[in-house]
Design a protein around this motif. Structure first.
Motif, mmCIF file in Angstrom:
data_model
loop_
_atom_site.group_PDB
_atom_site.id
_atom_site.type_symbol
_atom_site.label_atom_id
_atom_site.label_comp_id
_atom_site.label_asym_id
_atom_site.label_seq_id
_atom_site.Cartn_x
_atom_site.Cartn_y
_atom_site.Cartn_z
ATOM 1 N N TYR A 3 0.910 -1.161 0.012
ATOM 2 C CA TYR A 3 -0.113 -0.137 0.120
ATOM 3 C C TYR A 3 0.917 1.374 -0.075
ATOM 4 O O TYR A 3 1.755 1.298 0.540
ATOM 5 N N TRP A 4 0.285 2.363 -0.798
ATOM 6 C CA TRP A 4 0.923 3.335 -0.851
ATOM 7 C C TRP A 4 0.172 4.642 -0.839
ATOM 8 O O TRP A 4 -1.007 4.844 -1.012
ATOM 9 N N GLY A 5 0.624 5.973 -0.069
ATOM 10 C CA GLY A 5 -0.156 6.986 0.041
ATOM 11 C C GLY A 5 -0.022 7.786 -1.560
ATOM 12 O O GLY A 5 0.699 7.529 -2.313
ATOM 13 N N LYS A 6 -0.612 8.946 -1.281
ATOM 14 C CA LYS A 6 -0.582 9.689 -2.790
ATOM 15 C C LYS A 6 0.632 10.417 -2.815
ATOM 16 O O LYS A 6 1.006 11.084 -3.852
ATOM 17 N N GLY A 7 1.461 10.695 -1.650
ATOM 18 C CA GLY A 7 2.582 11.772 -1.693
ATOM 19 C C GLY A 7 2.289 13.025 -1.286
ATOM 20 O O GLY A 7 1.075 13.579 -1.282
ATOM 21 N N THR A 8 3.478 13.779 -0.796
ATOM 22 C CA THR A 8 3.338 15.091 -0.359
ATOM 23 C C THR A 8 4.627 15.563 -0.871
ATOM 24 O O THR A 8 5.703 15.283 -0.748
ATOM 25 N N LEU A 9 4.527 16.757 -1.618
ATOM 26 C CA LEU A 9 5.581 17.575 -2.320
ATOM 27 C C LEU A 9 6.526 18.578 -1.232
ATOM 28 O O LEU A 9 5.847 19.250 -0.719
ATOM 29 N N VAL A 10 7.803 18.164 -1.374
ATOM 30 C CA VAL A 10 8.704 19.024 -0.672
ATOM 31 C C VAL A 10 9.644 19.592 -1.463
ATOM 32 O O VAL A 10 10.227 18.900 -2.407
ATOM 33 N N THR A 11 9.663 21.026 -1.473
ATOM 34 C CA THR A 11 10.502 21.651 -2.185
ATOM 35 C C THR A 11 11.540 22.598 -1.306
ATOM 36 O O THR A 11 11.025 23.232 -0.436
ATOM 37 N N VAL A 12 12.654 22.327 -1.595
ATOM 38 C CA VAL A 12 13.549 23.204 -0.832
ATOM 39 C C VAL A 12 14.445 24.074 -1.658
ATOM 40 O O VAL A 12 15.066 23.684 -2.742
ATOM 41 N N SER A 13 14.295 25.247 -1.248
ATOM 42 C CA SER A 13 15.144 26.522 -2.232
ATOM 43 C C SER A 13 16.460 26.707 -1.694
ATOM 44 O O SER A 13 16.537 26.693 -0.566
ATOM 45 N N SER A 14 17.283 27.328 -2.648
ATOM 46 C CA SER A 14 18.733 27.482 -2.361
ATOM 47 C C SER A 14 18.638 28.623 -1.789
ATOM 48 O O SER A 14 17.840 29.721 -1.858
#
Length: 122
Positions: free
Chosen positions: A111-122
């Protein structure tokens, strides 16, 4: 019905921290292995951390060991991924997954979730 729902993603500056949550329903942690994965654009899915069904030890990939911490709250049926010292290379969609077939973490967990986006800016 087994469901996994991730939350806590967002935009963060390099060096910052985020805590992801994965709320589970339809099963209890005792019967499943639980893992965190991520997939960056144009890259393969990468396993980050895992708690096996028959093992209380938490395993980490070398890319996140020492920076990320996985934990679980059995009362809330939720697992967490505390992420520190984030870099732009950590930008990805983060998934949690659960498995009872083999009770371990691998690419084709049940089973898998749909995911959550992580964005790391420089």
């Amino acid at each position: 019905e087994v469901q996994l729902v991730e939350s806590g993603g967002g935009l963060v500056q390099a060096g910052g921290s985020l805590r992801l949550s994965c709320a589970a329903s339809g099963f209890t942690f005792d019967d499943y292995a639980i893992g965190w994965f991520r997939q960056a654009p144009g890259k393969e899915r990468e396993g980050l951390s895992c708690i096996g069904r028959d093992d209380d030890t938490t395993y980490y990939s070398s890319s996140v060991k020492g920076r990320f911490t996985m934990s679980r709250d059995t009362a809330k049926n939720t697992v967490y991924l505390e992420m520190n010292s984030l870099t732009p290379e950590d930008t990805a969609v983060y998934y949690c997954a659960a498995d009872s077939t083999y009770g371990r973490c691998y690419r084709a967990m049940d089973y898998w979730g749909k995911g959550t986006l992580v964005t790391v800016s420089s």
